[in-house]
Enzyme design. Structure first.
Site, PDB file in Angstrom:
ATOM      1  N   ASP A  77     -30.847  -1.930  -0.023  1.00  0.00           N
ATOM      2  CA  ASP A  77     -31.529  -1.805  -1.310  1.00  0.00           C
ATOM      3  C   ASP A  77     -30.846  -0.728  -2.146  1.00  0.00           C
ATOM      4  O   ASP A  77     -30.176   0.166  -1.614  1.00  0.00           O
ATOM      5  CB  ASP A  77     -33.007  -1.478  -1.113  1.00  0.00           C
ATOM      6  N   GLU A 140     -35.019   1.847   1.664  1.00  0.00           N
ATOM      7  CA  GLU A 140     -34.662   3.263   1.768  1.00  0.00           C
ATOM      8  C   GLU A 140     -34.947   4.012   0.481  1.00  0.00           C
ATOM      9  O   GLU A 140     -35.360   5.170   0.502  1.00  0.00           O
ATOM     10  CB  GLU A 140     -33.177   3.395   2.139  1.00  0.00           C
TER      11      GLU A 140
END
Length: 432
Positions: A77, A140
């Site tokens: 991400d 994250e």
């Protein structure tokens, strides 16, 4: 195609996938883009003979070898694009020896370098002496729900590293704590907006007022510049984005807006005084220790909910204080509702630890530079391991465009980090 070239091409492929968190759907808890990036990555791992697991879109991993489990923890991400780009953030454009795109440094580029370095070792006949597992998280940048799910369902490596920080080795990470501050808005304020994430320095900020004569007189008297937007009045500021752990590298547009509004609004003066300095002095918490460095404060974003502005504040604190000390300081300084919403405790691994020393050896072998471990304000997946450190990708004094506009990785740095990860993994996980 050699493995370095293949790694660069695969990096371009996954950078072209917009993996900013979006609305969840079936099988895609962080949105379709993140799920697509995970699927493409796991397929590549399988094609290169790694055993793979898809953790229902929360995480995935590819594994090879037997025995003791060693982890390389990365994420797919990325933070929102933000403003100020001169290149397509998902175009993976190459220019002047640089690959541009969101995630090239954080963290798709380092993943590709480390993973294909392991593949190269296999090509050359090296055998895994451990179970080497590349774990890719999908949340994250937004809250680590991916690692929470992984910890619930999977075996956690006892040792490993995360290529999501700095070289030579990061053996100390500050604590991280986010708070929300709920600020009642003056009656003539329609909205106050800035930024996109707590961990990004906001590049723009804007306040909208209901247009009326007394407000105009107030702004004129304070010499506050504004623009007319129909029946509304806007005051806005521009800044420069950077990673929230390095607020000194950016220019906080929200803080600038607080400063602009201060002559006319006591509440905004209070907020400016609290956040004008990123070192914590405005909240009475300017602290430093030798192990991890200085505290930093970043008011990263604000949204309007009814008559309330909800401000998100990212504080990176050294080992000498606690997250509770941060909460106390904010509540003492600000006469508003303050709530802790997210945290990571600090990390520290002694310099003489074998893992640290072997990673330093790999770095020194490739660069020729004698090096010692460093401390950072950033937070990496190394924190979830019983014994873990961050290892690259940013070189001392070099490019650290994480969370910035025109994020890029140079091909020179990519090839150098590929070589470092090759040596590190050979030292830690392989033998002839």
């Amino acid at each position: 195609m050699d493995r370095i070239s293949e790694a660069k091409e695969f990096l371009k492929k996954i950078v072209a996938i917009n993996s900013v968190e979006s609305a969840p759907t079936d099988g895609a808890p962080f949105g379709r883009g993140v799920a697509e990036c995970l699927a493409v990555t796991l397929q590549k791992m399988r094609s290169l003979s790694f055993r793979t697991v898809d953790g229902e879109g929360y995480y995935g991993y590819g594994e090879i070898g037997e025995g003791e489990l060693f982890g390389v923890l990365t994420h797919l991400d990325v933070v929102p694009v933000g403003e100020g780009w001169s290149h397509d953030p998902f175009g993976a454009e190459t220019e002047d020896g640089k690959i541009y795109g969101r995630g090239t440094m954080d963290d798709k580029g380092p993943f590709c370098a480390a993973f294909f370095a392991a593949v190269k070792l296999l090509d050359e006949g090296y055998k895994p002496i451990k179970r080497l597992r590349f774990i890719v998280g999908c949340d994250e940048e937004s809250g680590w729900k991916c690692m929470d799910r992984y910890a619930e369902r999977e075996e956690m490596p006892q040792k490993g590293f995360s290529p999501d920080g700095d070289f030579p080795v990061i053996n100390s990470e500050k604590g991280i704590v986010y708070h929300t501050v709920k600020i009642p808005l003056p009656s003539d304020v329609i909205s106050l907006t800035a930024g996109e994430r707590a961990n990004m320095v906001p590049a723009s900020a804007k306040i909208l007022f209901t247009k009326n004569g007394s407000l105009i007189d107030r702004l004129d008297k304070a010499k506050i510049p504004y623009t007319n937007e129909g029946k509304r009045i806007a005051v806005s500021e521009k800044g420069k984005a950077s990673h929230g752990s390095h607020p000194e590298q950016g220019e906080n547009a929200l803080v600038k807006l607080f400063r602009t509004l201060s002559p006319a609004f006591e509440g905004f003066k209070l907020l400016y005084d609290a956040f004008a300095s990123f070192d914590g002095s405005g909240i009475g918490l300017k602290v430093f220790d030798e192990k991890s460095g200085a505290l930093t404060v970043n008011p990263g974003c604000v949204v309007t909910e009814g008559r309330t502005a909800v401000l998100s504040v990212d504080v990176r604190y050294p080992h000498c204080i606690s997250k509770e000390d941060v909460t106390v300081a904010l509540k003492k300084t600000l006469p508003y509702e303050v709530e802790e919403v997210f945290y990571h405790l600090p990390l520290y691994v002694p310099e003489d630890n074998e893992l640290v020393q072997k990673l330093l050896f790999a770095y020194e072998k490739v660069t020729g530079e004698k090096a010692r471990p460093v401390a950072i304000g950033g937070g990496t997946y190394a924190r979830v391991l019983p014994l873990g450190v961050a290892f690259g990708p940013c070189f001392p004094g070099g490019n650290n465009g994480m969370h910035c506009a025109d994020e890029y990785i140079s091909t020179e740095d990519f090839e150098k980090m590929f070589a470092i990860y090759y040596e590190a993994l050979k030292e830690l996980c392989f033998a002839k």
